[in-house]
Design an enzyme around this catalytic site. Structure first.
Site, PDB file in Angstrom:
ATOM      1  N   ASN A   9       0.875  -1.178   0.000  1.00 65.59           N
ATOM      2  CA  ASN A   9       0.000   0.000   0.000  1.00 65.59           C
ATOM      3  C   ASN A   9       0.909   1.223   0.000  1.00 65.59           C
ATOM      4  O   ASN A   9       1.468   1.575   1.034  1.00 65.59           O
ATOM      5  CB  ASN A   9      -0.899  -0.003   1.244  1.00 65.59           C
ATOM      6  CG  ASN A   9      -1.699   1.286   1.363  1.00 65.59           C
ATOM      7  OD1 ASN A   9      -1.851   2.022   0.390  1.00 65.59           O
ATOM      8  ND2 ASN A   9      -2.223   1.555   2.553  1.00 65.59           N
ATOM      9  N   TRP A  10       1.035   1.815  -1.160  1.00 68.71           N
ATOM     10  CA  TRP A  10       1.974   2.951  -1.278  1.00 68.71           C
ATOM     11  C   TRP A  10       1.452   4.214  -0.605  1.00 68.71           C
ATOM     12  O   TRP A  10       2.191   5.177  -0.457  1.00 68.71           O
ATOM     13  CB  TRP A  10       2.236   3.259  -2.758  1.00 68.71           C
ATOM     14  CG  TRP A  10       3.110   2.274  -3.466  1.00 68.71           C
ATOM     15  CD1 TRP A  10       3.538   1.057  -2.998  1.00 68.71           C
ATOM     16  CD2 TRP A  10       3.667   2.421  -4.780  1.00 68.71           C
ATOM     17  NE1 TRP A  10       4.324   0.436  -3.938  1.00 68.71           N
ATOM     18  CE2 TRP A  10       4.415   1.256  -5.045  1.00 68.71           C
ATOM     19  CE3 TRP A  10       3.595   3.403  -5.757  1.00 68.71           C
ATOM     20  CZ2 TRP A  10       5.105   1.055  -6.248  1.00 68.71           C
ATOM     21  CZ3 TRP A  10       4.272   3.213  -6.963  1.00 68.71           C
ATOM     22  CH2 TRP A  10       5.019   2.056  -7.188  1.00 68.71           C
ATOM     23  N   LYS A  11       0.180   4.220  -0.234  1.00 71.27           N
ATOM     24  CA  LYS A  11      -0.455   5.439   0.301  1.00 71.27           C
ATOM     25  C   LYS A  11      -0.195   6.604  -0.662  1.00 71.27           C
ATOM     26  O   LYS A  11      -0.110   6.387  -1.870  1.00 71.27           O
ATOM     27  CB  LYS A  11       0.043   5.747   1.711  1.00 71.27           C
ATOM     28  CG  LYS A  11       0.011   4.527   2.625  1.00 71.27           C
ATOM     29  CD  LYS A  11       0.108   4.875   4.074  1.00 71.27           C
ATOM     30  CE  LYS A  11       0.331   3.618   4.882  1.00 71.27           C
ATOM     31  NZ  LYS A  11      -0.126   3.727   6.247  1.00 71.27           N
ATOM     32  N   HIS A  95      -9.692   1.128   4.523  1.00 71.59           N
ATOM     33  CA  HIS A  95      -8.432   1.331   5.249  1.00 71.59           C
ATOM     34  C   HIS A  95      -8.693   2.264   6.427  1.00 71.59           C
ATOM     35  O   HIS A  95      -9.499   3.189   6.326  1.00 71.59           O
ATOM     36  CB  HIS A  95      -7.370   1.923   4.310  1.00 71.59           C
ATOM     37  CG  HIS A  95      -6.006   1.908   4.915  1.00 71.59           C
ATOM     38  ND1 HIS A  95      -5.598   2.851   5.826  1.00 71.59           N
ATOM     39  CD2 HIS A  95      -4.965   1.053   4.758  1.00 71.59           C
ATOM     40  CE1 HIS A  95      -4.350   2.582   6.194  1.00 71.59           C
ATOM     41  NE2 HIS A  95      -3.947   1.485   5.568  1.00 71.59           N
ATOM     42  N   GLU A  97      -7.139   4.670   7.554  1.00 71.91           N
ATOM     43  CA  GLU A  97      -6.930   6.096   7.270  1.00 71.91           C
ATOM     44  C   GLU A  97      -8.154   6.683   6.565  1.00 71.91           C
ATOM     45  O   GLU A  97      -8.512   7.839   6.788  1.00 71.91           O
ATOM     46  CB  GLU A  97      -5.634   6.274   6.440  1.00 71.91           C
ATOM     47  CG  GLU A  97      -4.404   6.039   7.313  1.00 71.91           C
ATOM     48  CD  GLU A  97      -3.163   5.564   6.574  1.00 71.91           C
ATOM     49  OE1 GLU A  97      -3.101   5.641   5.341  1.00 71.91           O
ATOM     50  OE2 GLU A  97      -2.237   5.084   7.269  1.00 71.91           O
ATOM     51  N   GLU A 167      -5.880  -5.082  10.489  1.00 75.62           N
ATOM     52  CA  GLU A 167      -4.879  -4.042  10.708  1.00 75.62           C
ATOM     53  C   GLU A 167      -5.200  -3.290  11.989  1.00 75.62           C
ATOM     54  O   GLU A 167      -6.042  -2.375  11.984  1.00 75.62           O
ATOM     55  CB  GLU A 167      -4.877  -3.044   9.544  1.00 75.62           C
ATOM     56  CG  GLU A 167      -4.546  -3.657   8.206  1.00 75.62           C
ATOM     57  CD  GLU A 167      -3.903  -2.626   7.286  1.00 75.62           C
ATOM     58  OE1 GLU A 167      -2.760  -2.834   6.887  1.00 75.62           O
ATOM     59  OE2 GLU A 167      -4.546  -1.594   7.004  1.00 75.62           O
ATOM     60  N   GLY A 173       1.828   2.328  10.681  1.00 74.48           N
ATOM     61  CA  GLY A 173       2.733   3.456  10.523  1.00 74.48           C
ATOM     62  C   GLY A 173       3.382   3.910  11.818  1.00 74.48           C
ATOM     63  O   GLY A 173       3.983   4.981  11.880  1.00 74.48           O
ATOM     64  N   SER A 212       2.913  -2.114  10.452  1.00 72.24           N
ATOM     65  CA  SER A 212       4.365  -2.090  10.682  1.00 72.24           C
ATOM     66  C   SER A 212       5.044  -3.438  10.414  1.00 72.24           C
ATOM     67  O   SER A 212       5.946  -3.838  11.147  1.00 72.24           O
ATOM     68  CB  SER A 212       4.680  -1.588  12.097  1.00 72.24           C
ATOM     69  OG  SER A 212       4.218  -0.256  12.258  1.00 72.24           O
ATOM     70  N   GLY A 233       2.548  -1.156   4.330  1.00 70.34           N
ATOM     71  CA  GLY A 233       2.574   0.263   4.014  1.00 70.34           C
ATOM     72  C   GLY A 233       3.993   0.747   3.789  1.00 70.34           C
ATOM     73  O   GLY A 233       4.579   0.552   2.720  1.00 70.34           O
ATOM     74  N   GLY A 234       4.569   1.361   4.796  1.00 67.81           N
ATOM     75  CA  GLY A 234       5.886   1.994   4.661  1.00 67.81           C
ATOM     76  C   GLY A 234       6.939   1.109   4.010  1.00 67.81           C
ATOM     77  O   GLY A 234       7.703   1.570   3.147  1.00 67.81           O
TER      78      GLY A 234
HETATM   79  C1  PEP Z   1      -1.021   0.130   5.815  1.00 69.37           C
HETATM   80  O1  PEP Z   1      -0.915   1.197   5.246  1.00 69.37           O
HETATM   81  O2  PEP Z   1      -2.010  -0.588   5.608  1.00 69.37           O
HETATM   82  C2  PEP Z   1       0.006  -0.272   6.771  1.00 69.37           C
HETATM   83  C3  PEP Z   1      -0.104  -1.418   7.361  1.00 69.37           C
HETATM   84  O3  PEP Z   1       1.041   0.613   6.940  1.00 69.37           O
HETATM   85  P1  PEP Z   1       2.437   0.294   7.686  1.00 69.37           P
HETATM   86  O4  PEP Z   1       2.952  -1.002   7.137  1.00 69.37           O
HETATM   87  O5  PEP Z   1       3.305   1.460   7.345  1.00 69.37           O
HETATM   88  O6  PEP Z   1       2.140   0.188   9.145  1.00 69.37           O
END
Ligand code: PEP
Length: 251
Positions: A9-11, A95, A97, A167, A173, A212, A233-234
């Site tokens: 997930n590049w956000k 998601h 966010e 999640e 994040g 994470s 994500g990251g």
């Molecule tokens: C996400 O954006 O769904 C996510 C899990 O982010 P991260 O891996 O950065 O926690």
């Protein structure tokens, strides 16, 4: 056995030059990793770029959101049909966010899930509790409600054509990962709740963990019996990290 899936997930990150390098590195670094699913969910403007780089590779692509509407006067929105126009296979729905920053409630998320499936996309339905909810010991109640809203609208069999992502919001994040056992406990709860409706769907359904996930913790998470891969994500923005995570899903 369920095949594992790793979804990036590049956000709201990327740019044509860095995307080109990242996508090329992912394709090269995951070549030959058969038996698992790999996908990247990129910002809308880069779907065309993802399509041109990734078509004819084992990596699929998708989006991070969609409108619940088919078409019309919805300025700024993107429909499911537009995503299929660019060859998307997956789309993230619900998601945390989107829920927290854009007010998407369970009902809206269920409508987006429906719009995605109706167009032939595979929704990646995100569910998970906040830190306060975990502290109040209502994690199971929260994820059950998030899930039930979709099941009530779509029926249990619709889940067979989707992917779930557990999640925990407090792990997204933040660098705070759920322990493998904490994650497994919720994944096990989700699967058993679905099994109460349909054992077949529960056995087949991929339930990803997100929050994470990094190169150094992916393997222990993916080793848990009800964790079928990750929503990343990251770490999906860093080629070496993402490739190591994909490899962990293979082992
Ligand atoms: C996400 O954006 O769904 C996510 C899990 O982010 P991260 O891996 O950065 O926690």
């Amino acid at each position: 056995m369920r095949p594992k899936l790793v979804a990036g997930n590049w956000k709201m990150h990327g740019g044509t030059i860095q995307n080109r390098e990242l996508l090329a590195a992912i394709v090269a670094g995951t070549e030959g990793l058969s038996g698992i699913g790999l996908t990247v969910c990129v910002p809308y403007p880069y779907l065309s770029q993802a399509q041109s780089v990734l078509q004819h590779t084992a990596v699929s692509w998708g989006a991070q959101n969609l409108s619940q509407h088919d078409k019309g006067a919805y300025t700024g929105e993107v429909s499911a049909a537009m995503l299929t126009d660019f060859g998307c296979r997956y789309v993230i729905v619900g998601h945390s966010e989107r829920r927290a920053l854009y007010g998407e409630d369970n009902h809206t998320v269920a409508l987006k899930f429906k719009a995605a499936q109706t167009a032939g996309l595979i929704p990646v339905l995100c569910i998970g509790e906040t830190l306060d909810q975990r502290a109040a010991a209502v994690t199971e109640q929260v994820v059950a409600e998030q899930l039930d809203t979709v099941i009530d609208l779509m029926g249990i069999d619709a889940l067979a054509e989707s992917v779930l992502a557990y999640e925990p919001v407090w792990a997204i994040g933040t660098g705070k990962t759920a322990t493998p056992q904490q994650a497994q406990d919720v994944h096990g709860f989700i699967r058993s709740r679905i099994a109460a409706n349909s054992r077949g769907v529960a056995n087949e359904l991929q339930i990803l963990y997100g929050g994470s996930v990094k190169a150094n913790n992916a393997a222990e998470l993916f080793a848990m019996p009800d964790i079928d891969g990750g929503l990343i994500g990251g770490a999906s923005l860093v080629a070496d990290e993402f490739i190591t995570i994909c490899r962990a899903a293979k082992n």
